[in-house]
Design an enzyme around this catalytic site. Structure first.
Site, PDB file in Angstrom:
ATOM      1  N   CYS A  18      30.054  21.794  -0.303  1.00 10.74           N
ATOM      2  CA  CYS A  18      30.557  22.369   0.948  1.00 10.74           C
ATOM      3  C   CYS A  18      31.708  23.348   0.711  1.00 10.74           C
ATOM      4  CB  CYS A  18      30.945  21.287   1.943  1.00 10.74           C
ATOM      5  SG  CYS A  18      32.219  20.155   1.393  1.00 10.74           S
ATOM      6  N   HIS A 120      34.855  17.094   4.262  1.00  9.80           N
ATOM      7  CA  HIS A 120      33.919  18.211   4.333  1.00  9.80           C
ATOM      8  C   HIS A 120      34.692  19.486   4.663  1.00  9.80           C
ATOM      9  CE1 HIS A 120      30.133  20.234   5.113  1.00  9.80           C
ATOM     10  NE2 HIS A 120      30.529  20.557   6.346  1.00  9.80           N
TER      11      HIS A 120
END
Length: 191
Positions: A18, A120
């Site tokens: 990510c 994330h």
């Protein structure tokens, strides 16, 4: 997996990459950074360790903020940690390249939700006058809107104690603190 949607470059989530996707989505370029380049940055940050603390144990990604900051510096940009106690109205949006949010994320093995706390990285930026959420977990970029909608979106995101935001600016903007309104009075934006 990666592609252009309505003229907007958007990488979708692969493994634990990510941070790589957030950087490429932020710069709107497929090859702004590569996994090999981020791995090299990890190695340069901790050159004499067997287990690198800046990425996942298996080397599948999960890069930390130090890697993102070093990658941005290679392109002449800085990541400025945003103090959530300040109102978002103090931001000079015209001086800001984009934003990277660090948010909590569920960890799943197939359909099973595991009790692991993960983080994330999500990129937000303006493309052709409109701000977009370029989260790699989304199928397509989500429209946030214009300046006012962006400020409301950021305000909502930062209400969570679990979320952090980094303002992405050029080195010159960071050096002179041009991303922040000097004359902005904190009390005027309080609700």
């Amino acid at each position: 997996m990666n592609g252009i949607c309505n003229g907007i470059y958007h990488e979708k989530q692969v493994r634990e990459l990510c941070a790589l996707h957030a950087l490429n989505n932020l710069f709107q370029e497929r090859d702004a950074f590569s996994k090999a380049e981020l791995d090299e940055i990890c190695q340069s940050l901790s050159p004499h360790v067997w287990i690198n603390p800046h990425r996942s144990l298996l080397g599948l990604g999960n890069y930390d903020v130090n890697v993102i900051m070093a990658a941005l510096q290679r392109k002449g940009y800085e990541a400025v940690w945003y103090d959530k106690r300040k109102p978002v109205e103090c931001l000079r949006l015209a001086e800001i390249c984009g934003f990277i949010l660090n948010v909590p994320s569920d960890y799943r093995l197939g359909f099973v939700l595991l009790p692991l706390k993960r983080r994330h990285w999500v990129a937000i930026r303006q493309v052709a006058g409109t701000y977009y959420n370029l989260d790699s977990k989304l199928d397509v970029p989500h429209i946030i809107g214009q300046d006012n909608e962006l400020l409301e979106y950021l305000r909502e995101q930062l209400e969570s104690k679990e979320k952090e935001m980094f303002i992405i600016v050029s080195k010159d903007v960071e050096t002179h603190h041009l991303w922040q309104k000097e004359d902005f009075e904190y009390t005027s934006a309080k609700r």
